[in-house]
Design a protein around this motif. Sequence first.
Motif, PDB file in Angstrom:
ATOM      1  N   LEU A  80     -22.339 -21.219  11.527  1.00  0.00           N
ATOM      2  CA  LEU A  80     -22.360 -20.465  10.205  1.00  0.00           C
ATOM      3  C   LEU A  80     -22.203 -18.942  10.509  1.00  0.00           C
ATOM      4  CD1 LEU A  80     -23.653 -20.293   7.713  1.00  0.00           C
ATOM      5  CD2 LEU A  80     -26.046 -20.088   8.266  1.00  0.00           C
ATOM      6  N   GLU A  81     -22.553 -18.268  11.718  1.00  0.00           N
ATOM      7  CA  GLU A  81     -22.346 -17.040  11.811  1.00  0.00           C
ATOM      8  C   GLU A  81     -20.687 -16.876  11.908  1.00  0.00           C
ATOM      9  OE1 GLU A  81     -23.215 -13.522  15.102  1.00  0.00           O
ATOM     10  OE2 GLU A  81     -23.080 -15.503  15.660  1.00  0.00           O
ATOM     11  N   GLY A 135     -29.775 -17.780   5.877  1.00  0.00           N
ATOM     12  CA  GLY A 135     -28.621 -16.779   5.738  1.00  0.00           C
ATOM     13  C   GLY A 135     -28.740 -15.442   6.273  1.00  0.00           C
ATOM     14  N   ALA A 136     -29.955 -15.090   7.178  1.00  0.00           N
ATOM     15  CA  ALA A 136     -30.091 -14.098   7.896  1.00  0.00           C
ATOM     16  C   ALA A 136     -30.931 -14.444   9.308  1.00  0.00           C
ATOM     17  CB  ALA A 136     -31.152 -13.170   7.234  1.00  0.00           C
ATOM     18  N   ALA A 137     -30.611 -15.600   9.654  1.00  0.00           N
ATOM     19  CA  ALA A 137     -31.164 -16.281  10.902  1.00  0.00           C
ATOM     20  C   ALA A 137     -30.719 -15.412  12.308  1.00  0.00           C
ATOM     21  CB  ALA A 137     -30.848 -17.571  11.089  1.00  0.00           C
ATOM     22  N   ARG A 138     -31.516 -15.199  13.104  1.00  0.00           N
ATOM     23  CA  ARG A 138     -31.211 -14.345  14.361  1.00  0.00           C
ATOM     24  C   ARG A 138     -31.827 -15.348  15.436  1.00  0.00           C
ATOM     25  NH1 ARG A 138     -33.121  -8.580  14.478  1.00  0.00           N
ATOM     26  NH2 ARG A 138     -31.459  -8.379  13.058  1.00  0.00           N
ATOM     27  N   THR A 139     -31.273 -15.615  16.613  1.00  0.00           N
ATOM     28  CA  THR A 139     -31.683 -16.107  17.750  1.00  0.00           C
ATOM     29  C   THR A 139     -31.299 -15.000  18.826  1.00  0.00           C
ATOM     30  OG1 THR A 139     -29.700 -17.226  18.400  1.00  0.00           O
ATOM     31  CG2 THR A 139     -31.526 -18.529  16.894  1.00  0.00           C
ATOM     32  N   GLU A 140     -31.214 -15.383  20.155  1.00  0.00           N
ATOM     33  CA  GLU A 140     -31.218 -14.428  21.057  1.00  0.00           C
ATOM     34  C   GLU A 140     -29.515 -14.419  21.260  1.00  0.00           C
ATOM     35  OE1 GLU A 140     -32.946 -15.974  24.906  1.00  0.00           O
ATOM     36  OE2 GLU A 140     -34.972 -15.163  24.323  1.00  0.00           O
ATOM     37  N   THR A 141     -28.799 -15.539  20.779  1.00  0.00           N
ATOM     38  CA  THR A 141     -27.415 -15.504  20.996  1.00  0.00           C
ATOM     39  C   THR A 141     -26.723 -15.541  19.681  1.00  0.00           C
ATOM     40  OG1 THR A 141     -27.430 -17.799  21.090  1.00  0.00           O
ATOM     41  CG2 THR A 141     -27.686 -16.830  23.115  1.00  0.00           C
ATOM     42  N   VAL A 142     -27.587 -15.510  18.467  1.00  0.00           N
ATOM     43  CA  VAL A 142     -26.755 -15.738  17.046  1.00  0.00           C
ATOM     44  C   VAL A 142     -27.447 -14.669  16.225  1.00  0.00           C
ATOM     45  CG1 VAL A 142     -26.226 -16.899  15.187  1.00  0.00           C
ATOM     46  CG2 VAL A 142     -25.860 -17.961  17.505  1.00  0.00           C
ATOM     47  N   ASP A 143     -26.615 -14.078  15.429  1.00  0.00           N
ATOM     48  CA  ASP A 143     -27.240 -13.108  14.459  1.00  0.00           C
ATOM     49  C   ASP A 143     -26.095 -13.105  12.993  1.00  0.00           C
ATOM     50  OD1 ASP A 143     -28.281 -11.153  12.769  1.00  0.00           O
ATOM     51  OD2 ASP A 143     -27.904  -9.533  14.057  1.00  0.00           O
ATOM     52  N   VAL A 144     -26.694 -14.259  12.513  1.00  0.00           N
ATOM     53  CA  VAL A 144     -26.046 -14.784  11.179  1.00  0.00           C
ATOM     54  C   VAL A 144     -25.962 -13.389  10.074  1.00  0.00           C
ATOM     55  CG1 VAL A 144     -26.048 -16.132   9.341  1.00  0.00           C
ATOM     56  CG2 VAL A 144     -26.558 -17.144  11.369  1.00  0.00           C
ATOM     57  N   TYR A 191     -41.164 -22.183  11.047  1.00  0.00           N
ATOM     58  CA  TYR A 191     -41.285 -21.542   9.945  1.00  0.00           C
ATOM     59  C   TYR A 191     -41.331 -19.955  10.155  1.00  0.00           C
ATOM     60  CZ  TYR A 191     -42.634 -19.776   5.145  1.00  0.00           C
ATOM     61  OH  TYR A 191     -42.776 -19.070   4.014  1.00  0.00           O
ATOM     62  N   ILE A 192     -42.655 -19.891  11.172  1.00  0.00           N
ATOM     63  CA  ILE A 192     -43.076 -18.574  11.569  1.00  0.00           C
ATOM     64  C   ILE A 192     -41.901 -17.785  12.327  1.00  0.00           C
ATOM     65  CG2 ILE A 192     -44.495 -17.173  13.018  1.00  0.00           C
ATOM     66  CD1 ILE A 192     -46.885 -19.484  12.023  1.00  0.00           C
ATOM     67  N   ASN A 193     -41.444 -18.587  13.154  1.00  0.00           N
ATOM     68  CA  ASN A 193     -40.435 -17.886  14.117  1.00  0.00           C
ATOM     69  C   ASN A 193     -38.693 -17.897  13.705  1.00  0.00           C
ATOM     70  OD1 ASN A 193     -42.077 -17.627  16.503  1.00  0.00           O
ATOM     71  ND2 ASN A 193     -41.702 -20.073  16.803  1.00  0.00           N
ATOM     72  N   TYR A 194     -38.667 -18.499  12.828  1.00  0.00           N
ATOM     73  CA  TYR A 194     -37.058 -18.292  12.325  1.00  0.00           C
ATOM     74  C   TYR A 194     -36.986 -18.286  10.800  1.00  0.00           C
ATOM     75  CZ  TYR A 194     -36.292 -20.234  16.994  1.00  0.00           C
ATOM     76  OH  TYR A 194     -36.395 -20.172  18.222  1.00  0.00           O
ATOM     77  N   ILE A 195     -37.860 -18.572   9.841  1.00  0.00           N
ATOM     78  CA  ILE A 195     -37.821 -18.234   8.362  1.00  0.00           C
ATOM     79  C   ILE A 195     -38.347 -17.074   8.171  1.00  0.00           C
ATOM     80  CG2 ILE A 195     -38.204 -19.301   6.172  1.00  0.00           C
ATOM     81  CD1 ILE A 195     -36.204 -20.964   7.548  1.00  0.00           C
ATOM     82  N   CYS A 196     -39.693 -16.860   8.447  1.00  0.00           N
ATOM     83  CA  CYS A 196     -40.297 -15.402   7.948  1.00  0.00           C
ATOM     84  C   CYS A 196     -39.451 -14.107   8.523  1.00  0.00           C
ATOM     85  CB  CYS A 196     -41.690 -15.519   8.385  1.00  0.00           C
ATOM     86  SG  CYS A 196     -42.647 -16.738   7.556  1.00  0.00           S
ATOM     87  N   PRO A 197     -39.019 -14.056   9.730  1.00  0.00           N
ATOM     88  CA  PRO A 197     -38.413 -12.978  10.111  1.00  0.00           C
ATOM     89  C   PRO A 197     -37.175 -12.571   9.319  1.00  0.00           C
ATOM     90  CG  PRO A 197     -39.047 -14.278  12.064  1.00  0.00           C
ATOM     91  CD  PRO A 197     -39.318 -15.118  10.874  1.00  0.00           C
ATOM     92  N   GLN A 198     -36.530 -13.357   8.748  1.00  0.00           N
ATOM     93  CA  GLN A 198     -35.323 -13.308   7.672  1.00  0.00           C
ATOM     94  C   GLN A 198     -35.702 -12.189   6.661  1.00  0.00           C
ATOM     95  OE1 GLN A 198     -32.474 -16.609   7.232  1.00  0.00           O
ATOM     96  NE2 GLN A 198     -34.360 -17.745   7.073  1.00  0.00           N
TER      97      GLN A 198
END
Length: 291
Positions: A80-81, A135-144, A191-198
């Motif tokens: 997606l990114e 649409g604004a997901a972020r992990t240690e390796t990806v920043d959509v 939800y807490i770790n990947y949805i809310c932070p967006q």
Amino acid sequence: MSIKNPVIAITGSSGAGTTSVTKAFQHIFRRENLNAAIIEGDSFHRYDRLEMREKMAEKALAGDHQFSHFGPEANLFAELEALFRTYGASGGGKSRHYVHDDLEAELYASPPGTFTPWADLPAGTDLLFYEGLHGAARTETVDVGRHVDLCVGVVPIINLEWIQKLHRDKAQRGYSTEAVVDTILRRMPEYINYICPQFSRTHVNFQRVPTVDTSNPFIAQDIPQADESMLVIRFANPHGIDFPYLLSMLHDSFMSRPNIIVCPGGKMGLAMQIIFTPMIMQLMDKKRRTR
């Protein structure tokens, strides 16, 4: 951020009302004669319907009861990114479609719950429009979200979100209340770790707040209507936002903070039209000036 070709993303969890927001944007695209490449977030799930069920069963047997569509393991965040980045630079990229039901199965010649093959986006589109979970997901390796020019969060307060999900899944999918509650509980960590932070990375958030009692969402007989709600609109950067104009156009609205306007829930469509039309046209003007 894209350089030449605008990327717009509507992000919100399942049952949040992102589909209604998408319709509002499509009205703008039609009125302004803009040709949008439209991408659904479901297209970037990692597993089709059968594979997801098998994976969930496998995870449960291993003691993992938190695996869900909300997290990175069940999604193609990197792809997606890459699509957002590629589209921003060239106006191209690859996507696919997730076939939801029998009607779409006829249209795409693929069974419900499966994906169509990856294919190039149509040539010559004006912008990319994404609607989905990440649409604004972020992990240690990806920043959509870093490749998104306009990111909009759609966030009912949590009790309203649960009421909407309960009613949708029971009416459309035949689930029991207990099954829907189990899904909510399983998804909660992701939800807490990947949805809310967006929603701290979006440019504008639309949060619907009911003005009726939703204190126990699991026994609610109906979904609060738009006219039984207020809409909290938060701008990450209020610079350049004409708040006096918005207050004059949205009857009975007021400002609760320097970057927040509150208006009746029934005015959501109008609010989106008057807020996002100039933003989209500014993006198109930037695109023309970079040619």
